[in-house]
Write a protein that holds these residues in place. Structure first.
Motif, PDB file in Angstrom:
ATOM      1  N   GLY A   1     -31.536  -2.563 -47.468  1.00 56.99           N
ATOM      2  CA  GLY A   1     -31.888  -1.500 -48.407  1.00 56.99           C
ATOM      3  C   GLY A   1     -30.675  -0.999 -49.174  1.00 56.99           C
ATOM      4  O   GLY A   1     -30.752  -0.763 -50.384  1.00 56.99           O
ATOM      5  N   ALA A   2     -29.569  -0.855 -48.475  1.00 56.97           N
ATOM      6  CA  ALA A   2     -28.339  -0.390 -49.128  1.00 56.97           C
ATOM      7  C   ALA A   2     -27.830  -1.436 -50.120  1.00 56.97           C
ATOM      8  O   ALA A   2     -27.383  -1.101 -51.221  1.00 56.97           O
ATOM      9  CB  ALA A   2     -27.272  -0.078 -48.079  1.00 56.97           C
ATOM     10  N   ALA A   3     -27.915  -2.711 -49.740  1.00 56.64           N
ATOM     11  CA  ALA A   3     -27.490  -3.785 -50.645  1.00 56.64           C
ATOM     12  C   ALA A   3     -28.370  -3.804 -51.893  1.00 56.64           C
ATOM     13  O   ALA A   3     -27.882  -3.915 -53.022  1.00 56.64           O
ATOM     14  CB  ALA A   3     -27.547  -5.128 -49.932  1.00 56.64           C
ATOM     15  N   GLU A   4     -29.676  -3.679 -51.681  1.00 60.49           N
ATOM     16  CA  GLU A   4     -30.615  -3.672 -52.800  1.00 60.49           C
ATOM     17  C   GLU A   4     -30.319  -2.508 -53.749  1.00 60.49           C
ATOM     18  O   GLU A   4     -30.323  -2.675 -54.971  1.00 60.49           O
ATOM     19  CB  GLU A   4     -32.042  -3.571 -52.267  1.00 60.49           C
ATOM     20  CG  GLU A   4     -33.096  -3.541 -53.356  1.00 60.49           C
ATOM     21  CD  GLU A   4     -34.490  -3.349 -52.791  1.00 60.49           C
ATOM     22  OE1 GLU A   4     -35.421  -3.957 -53.333  1.00 60.49           O
ATOM     23  OE2 GLU A   4     -34.652  -2.574 -51.817  1.00 60.49           O
ATOM     24  N   LYS A   5     -30.054  -1.354 -53.191  1.00 59.68           N
ATOM     25  CA  LYS A   5     -29.775  -0.171 -54.006  1.00 59.68           C
ATOM     26  C   LYS A   5     -28.551  -0.397 -54.893  1.00 59.68           C
ATOM     27  O   LYS A   5     -28.566  -0.071 -56.085  1.00 59.68           O
ATOM     28  CB  LYS A   5     -29.562   1.038 -53.090  1.00 59.68           C
ATOM     29  CG  LYS A   5     -29.361   2.339 -53.808  1.00 59.68           C
ATOM     30  CD  LYS A   5     -29.254   3.495 -52.822  1.00 59.68           C
ATOM     31  CE  LYS A   5     -28.995   4.790 -53.568  1.00 59.68           C
ATOM     32  NZ  LYS A   5     -28.887   5.930 -52.652  1.00 59.68           N
ATOM     33  N   ILE A   6     -27.504  -0.960 -54.338  1.00 58.12           N
ATOM     34  CA  ILE A   6     -26.285  -1.235 -55.111  1.00 58.12           C
ATOM     35  C   ILE A   6     -26.584  -2.227 -56.224  1.00 58.12           C
ATOM     36  O   ILE A   6     -26.219  -2.006 -57.393  1.00 58.12           O
ATOM     37  CB  ILE A   6     -25.167  -1.774 -54.200  1.00 58.12           C
ATOM     38  CG1 ILE A   6     -24.635  -0.672 -53.294  1.00 58.12           C
ATOM     39  CG2 ILE A   6     -24.027  -2.369 -55.034  1.00 58.12           C
ATOM     40  CD1 ILE A   6     -23.695  -1.160 -52.205  1.00 58.12           C
ATOM     41  N   LEU A   7     -27.247  -3.325 -55.883  1.00 56.34           N
ATOM     42  CA  LEU A   7     -27.510  -4.365 -56.877  1.00 56.34           C
ATOM     43  C   LEU A   7     -28.425  -3.871 -57.991  1.00 56.34           C
ATOM     44  O   LEU A   7     -28.182  -4.153 -59.171  1.00 56.34           O
ATOM     45  CB  LEU A   7     -28.098  -5.602 -56.195  1.00 56.34           C
ATOM     46  CG  LEU A   7     -27.133  -6.335 -55.266  1.00 56.34           C
ATOM     47  CD1 LEU A   7     -27.876  -7.375 -54.431  1.00 56.34           C
ATOM     48  CD2 LEU A   7     -25.989  -6.964 -56.047  1.00 56.34           C
TER      49      LEU A   7
END
Length: 99
Positions: free
Chosen positions: A33-39
């Motif tokens: 979820g954190a990776a998705e948010k950044i991308l």
């Protein structure tokens, strides 16, 4: 961070490179979820950023098994860069799982 051991083919800023590294690390750690948010936030700043689109395809395909979403991101990469063999191969791999 200005000294890179690779060619910065897409002329990404140091901030973009830093955020991509962070998102990739988060994916490896399972913080999807954190990776998705950044991308996704990076994509808002540059909708044609091939490394971000590719990483989103990778995230949705490999980690989240959302194959339709992965294919859509790889389609966007290929629309911008038709000769991108990596995106073409990844797209083909995920097409096997839909329809």
């Amino acid at each position: 961070m200005g000294n890179h051991t690779f060619d910065n083919t897409y002329n990404l800023s140091d901030k973009q490179l830093e955020l991509l590294d962070e998102a990739e690390d988060l994916m490896l750690k399972g913080a999807l979820g954190a990776a998705e948010k950044i991308l996704l936030s990076m994509l808002k700043g540059d909708e044609a950023c091939i490394p971000v689109l590719s990483n989103l395809g990778h995230l949705y395909g490999r980690y989240l098994s959302e194959f339709e979403n992965a294919i859509q991101y790889y389609d966007r990469v290929l629309a911008l860069e038709p000769d991108n063999a990596w995106a073409r191969d990844a797209r083909r791999r995920y097409l096997r799982y839909v329809d």
